[in-house]
Design a protein around this motif. Structure first.
Motif, PDB file in Angstrom:
ATOM      1  N   PHE A 132       0.800  -1.137  -0.078  1.00  0.00           N
ATOM      2  CA  PHE A 132       0.088  -0.065   0.086  1.00  0.00           C
ATOM      3  C   PHE A 132       0.774   1.265   0.157  1.00  0.00           C
ATOM      4  O   PHE A 132       1.675   1.383   0.752  1.00  0.00           O
ATOM      5  N   LEU A 133       0.418   2.258  -0.795  1.00  0.00           N
ATOM      6  CA  LEU A 133       1.126   3.491  -0.803  1.00  0.00           C
ATOM      7  C   LEU A 133       0.172   4.714  -0.710  1.00  0.00           C
ATOM      8  O   LEU A 133      -0.495   4.879  -1.398  1.00  0.00           O
ATOM      9  N   ALA A 134       0.454   5.191   0.727  1.00  0.00           N
ATOM     10  CA  ALA A 134      -0.204   6.432   0.812  1.00  0.00           C
ATOM     11  C   ALA A 134       0.207   7.548   0.125  1.00  0.00           C
ATOM     12  O   ALA A 134       1.431   7.592  -0.668  1.00  0.00           O
ATOM     13  N   ALA A 135      -0.603   8.628   0.114  1.00  0.00           N
ATOM     14  CA  ALA A 135      -0.140   9.957  -0.403  1.00  0.00           C
ATOM     15  C   ALA A 135       1.385  10.516   0.023  1.00  0.00           C
ATOM     16  O   ALA A 135       1.669  10.144   1.079  1.00  0.00           O
ATOM     17  N   GLY A 136       2.249  10.841  -0.889  1.00  0.00           N
ATOM     18  CA  GLY A 136       3.404  11.275  -0.637  1.00  0.00           C
ATOM     19  C   GLY A 136       4.539  10.225  -0.385  1.00  0.00           C
ATOM     20  O   GLY A 136       5.662  10.752   0.242  1.00  0.00           O
ATOM     21  N   GLU A 137       4.002   9.177  -0.645  1.00  0.00           N
ATOM     22  CA  GLU A 137       5.261   8.080  -0.753  1.00  0.00           C
ATOM     23  C   GLU A 137       5.926   7.826  -2.111  1.00  0.00           C
ATOM     24  O   GLU A 137       5.179   7.501  -3.017  1.00  0.00           O
ATOM     25  N   PRO A 138       7.320   8.015  -2.115  1.00  0.00           N
ATOM     26  CA  PRO A 138       7.852   7.855  -3.531  1.00  0.00           C
ATOM     27  C   PRO A 138       7.747   6.321  -3.751  1.00  0.00           C
ATOM     28  O   PRO A 138       8.076   5.537  -2.991  1.00  0.00           O
ATOM     29  N   HIS A 139       7.782   6.070  -5.156  1.00  0.00           N
ATOM     30  CA  HIS A 139       7.609   4.588  -5.582  1.00  0.00           C
ATOM     31  C   HIS A 139       7.958   4.571  -7.229  1.00  0.00           C
ATOM     32  O   HIS A 139       7.728   5.535  -7.987  1.00  0.00           O
ATOM     33  N   ALA A 140       8.268   3.361  -7.692  1.00  0.00           N
ATOM     34  CA  ALA A 140       8.403   3.017  -8.936  1.00  0.00           C
ATOM     35  C   ALA A 140       7.990   1.806  -9.167  1.00  0.00           C
ATOM     36  O   ALA A 140       8.834   0.801  -8.549  1.00  0.00           O
ATOM     37  N   TYR A 141       7.121   1.305 -10.008  1.00  0.00           N
ATOM     38  CA  TYR A 141       7.082  -0.257 -10.294  1.00  0.00           C
ATOM     39  C   TYR A 141       7.844  -0.655 -11.422  1.00  0.00           C
ATOM     40  O   TYR A 141       7.917   0.120 -12.395  1.00  0.00           O
ATOM     41  N   VAL A 142       8.808  -1.983 -11.169  1.00  0.00           N
ATOM     42  CA  VAL A 142       9.826  -1.840 -12.120  1.00  0.00           C
ATOM     43  C   VAL A 142       9.413  -3.068 -13.091  1.00  0.00           C
ATOM     44  O   VAL A 142       9.568  -2.988 -14.145  1.00  0.00           O
ATOM     45  N   SER A 143       8.456  -4.283 -12.501  1.00  0.00           N
ATOM     46  CA  SER A 143       8.228  -5.197 -13.402  1.00  0.00           C
ATOM     47  C   SER A 143       7.169  -6.171 -12.888  1.00  0.00           C
ATOM     48  O   SER A 143       7.093  -6.258 -11.800  1.00  0.00           O
ATOM     49  N   GLY A 144       6.352  -6.922 -13.809  1.00  0.00           N
ATOM     50  CA  GLY A 144       5.391  -7.963 -13.133  1.00  0.00           C
ATOM     51  C   GLY A 144       3.954  -7.521 -13.583  1.00  0.00           C
ATOM     52  O   GLY A 144       3.647  -6.210 -14.225  1.00  0.00           O
ATOM     53  N   ASP A 145       3.068  -8.278 -13.206  1.00  0.00           N
ATOM     54  CA  ASP A 145       1.475  -7.982 -13.472  1.00  0.00           C
ATOM     55  C   ASP A 145       0.854  -7.890 -12.265  1.00  0.00           C
ATOM     56  O   ASP A 145       1.225  -8.733 -11.454  1.00  0.00           O
ATOM     57  N   ILE A 146      -0.023  -6.709 -11.972  1.00  0.00           N
ATOM     58  CA  ILE A 146      -0.640  -6.689 -10.773  1.00  0.00           C
ATOM     59  C   ILE A 146      -2.085  -6.035 -10.659  1.00  0.00           C
ATOM     60  O   ILE A 146      -2.302  -5.603 -11.968  1.00  0.00           O
ATOM     61  N   VAL A 147      -2.761  -6.278  -9.978  1.00  0.00           N
ATOM     62  CA  VAL A 147      -4.027  -5.716  -9.487  1.00  0.00           C
ATOM     63  C   VAL A 147      -3.863  -4.526  -8.787  1.00  0.00           C
ATOM     64  O   VAL A 147      -3.251  -4.691  -7.910  1.00  0.00           O
ATOM     65  N   GLU A 148      -4.215  -3.451  -9.385  1.00  0.00           N
ATOM     66  CA  GLU A 148      -4.026  -2.135  -8.525  1.00  0.00           C
ATOM     67  C   GLU A 148      -5.343  -1.623  -8.368  1.00  0.00           C
ATOM     68  O   GLU A 148      -6.158  -1.411  -8.976  1.00  0.00           O
ATOM     69  N   CYS A 149      -5.449  -0.833  -7.039  1.00  0.00           N
ATOM     70  CA  CYS A 149      -6.796  -0.386  -6.701  1.00  0.00           C
ATOM     71  C   CYS A 149      -6.394   1.023  -5.984  1.00  0.00           C
ATOM     72  O   CYS A 149      -5.360   0.930  -5.391  1.00  0.00           O
ATOM     73  N   MET A 150      -7.156   1.978  -6.408  1.00  0.00           N
ATOM     74  CA  MET A 150      -6.704   3.352  -5.871  1.00  0.00           C
ATOM     75  C   MET A 150      -7.896   4.227  -5.659  1.00  0.00           C
ATOM     76  O   MET A 150      -9.192   3.819  -6.090  1.00  0.00           O
ATOM     77  N   ALA A 151      -7.887   5.226  -5.058  1.00  0.00           N
ATOM     78  CA  ALA A 151      -9.023   6.199  -4.900  1.00  0.00           C
ATOM     79  C   ALA A 151      -9.191   6.680  -6.515  1.00  0.00           C
ATOM     80  O   ALA A 151      -8.251   7.091  -7.380  1.00  0.00           O
TER      81      ALA A 151
END
Length: 427
Positions: A274-293
């Motif tokens: 889970f990534l809250a607002a203001g958390e730096p990130h970068a997805y690198v590889s793979g297949d995902i289910v993503e859910c967000m506001a």
């Protein structure tokens, strides 16, 4: 009106997506025979969108005019439910808009170094740059692995960054000496929430991300050459392959140096972050289910051909430094179900269920006092509800479930029926 029905998701092609049928996005769209979808084996299929976001809204499959899901829900508010409408009053629920957006992502190349704004920042950015920040909502998000998945996620513990500043001269060269010394002084503190510590981390990150190309590109060339020649130090072994991968995809990009600042984690299928607002990130590889506001707001700063907004990214981060495990979502059982797992991040907009129903068996989901969107990610079967109404589903199908309805997932065929279901509750 029926409470359970199929909807048409939309596909997005971005250059970081997996090519052709190597992409789960293309696999699902092809398996479901999505109206208007024609497979291009050479195209990068990056995202499948399921929801009411105005940029790419889902539509009803069996509507003669392929009515927008949001229009249908606005006409039938009982499908959203009064408690959700009340809870998200002022955020569009009364107009048929869902508070969450469900996606499938298929990642071949790393996505950008990015963050998502909180609500206050989102409103400000949308007012200033509506062409870039296209809505005024925040975008906390969860990524649930379908295949082995790698990501950069949140700032490394301070001592680990300090090790790199000492042991990796190419990285250290981007940070002015005074900032580097101040960071090394505070990096051993046990209170990573201390404002002085956060400021020291911000100063280092800002120095790296704003470094001039005349400084960082020669250093990156030296770093890559050293790693390729076998010169990685013991303390750099865990980052060597990542640096080379990112540089091969984005040669000479400042974002490669984020490998020395952010946690690099690998998830197995069924694991989530889970990534809250203001958390730096970068997805690198793979297949995902993503859910967000329900938002499409992204502030980018590296590893991307898109617009970079380094000042707003630097200004909007939380500067929480912690082990990657801080971002993991601990799954738990869902009520009295046998084959379903609940992923429930600490926000009101969404939760996600993952149901894996063995062939020939039935899984019951009790009523939820809010709407759901579900995608079949494996197998086939039947959804049963109400007075034994039924909907046949198979891999790639996406369906909506109205508020307050119990459903049964009945697995057919030789494989398990796998369903990922995003929902929101009114309480």
């Amino acid at each position: 009106m029926t409470a359970v029905f199929k909807i048409i998701p939309t596909t997005q092609k971005y250059d970081w997506g997996k090519i052709g049928l190597s992409s789960k996005v293309a696999q699902y769209a092809s398996a479901a025979n999505l109206p208007g979808f024609t497979l291009d084996e050479n195209a990068p299929y990056a995202e499948l969108w399921m929801g009411t976001h105005h940029t790419s809204p889902s539509r009803l499959l069996d509507s003669p005019s392929q009515e927008k899901l949001s229009e249908y829900l606005a006409a039938h508010p009982e499908l959203i439910g009064p408690s959700v409408t009340e809870r998200f009053k002022g955020e569009g629920a009364a107009e048929g808009n869902l508070p969450f957006l469900l996606k499938i992502l298929a990642i071949e190349k790393a996505l950008s170094i990015q963050t998502h704004p909180d609500k206050e920042t989102a409103r400000k950015l949308h007012a200033e740059r509506p062409d870039v920040y296209k809505d005024a909502n925040h975008k906390p998000e969860m990524a649930l692995a379908l295949t082995p998945f790698q990501a950069l996620c949140g700032f490394l513990p301070l001592p680990r960054i300090a090790d790199y500043l000492v042991d990796t001269p190419e990285f250290a060269a981007l940070v002015p000496q005074a900032i580097r010394e101040q960071f090394l002084q505070v990096a051993s503190t046990e209170d990573s929430a201390d404002l002085k510590v956060k400021q020291a981390l911000k100063d280092v990150f800002s120095a790296v991300m704003t470094a001039d190309a005349s400084l960082f590109q020669p250093e990156l060339e030296k770093l890559v050459a050293r790693y390729k020649s076998g010169g990685a130090k013991p303390s750099e072994k865990d980052v060597r392959d990542l640096v080379l991968r990112l540089d091969s995809q984005f040669p000479g990009d400042i974002g490669v140096f984020c490998a020395f600042l952010l946690n690099h984690l690998s998830l197995h299928p069924g694991e989530a972050i889970f990534l809250a607002a203001g958390e730096p990130h970068a997805y690198v590889s793979g297949d995902i289910v993503e859910c967000m506001a329900t938002s499409d707001n992204v502030i980018r700063a590296g590893l991307t051909p898109k617009l970079r907004d380094v000042p707003n990214l630097v200004a909007g981060l939380t500067y929480n430094a912690a082990h990657a495990s801080k971002h993991l979502v601990e799954p738990r059982s869902f009520q009295a179900s046998t084959h379903s797992t609940l992923y429930d991040p600490p926000i009101p907009e969404f939760s996600v269920l993952r149901a894996v129903v063995p062939s020939g068996e039935t899984e019951t989901h009790p009523p939820i006092d809010g709407p759901s969107i579900a995608i079949v990610t494996g197998g086939k079967g039947t959804v049963v509800w109400g007075s034994r109404e039924q909907l046949n589903v198979s891999e790639g199908d996406v369906f909506f479930v109205g508020a307050g309805h119990e459903i049964e997932l009945v697995a057919a065929g030789g494989d398990a029926l796998v369903v990922h279901r995003a929902f929101v509750e009114g309480k």
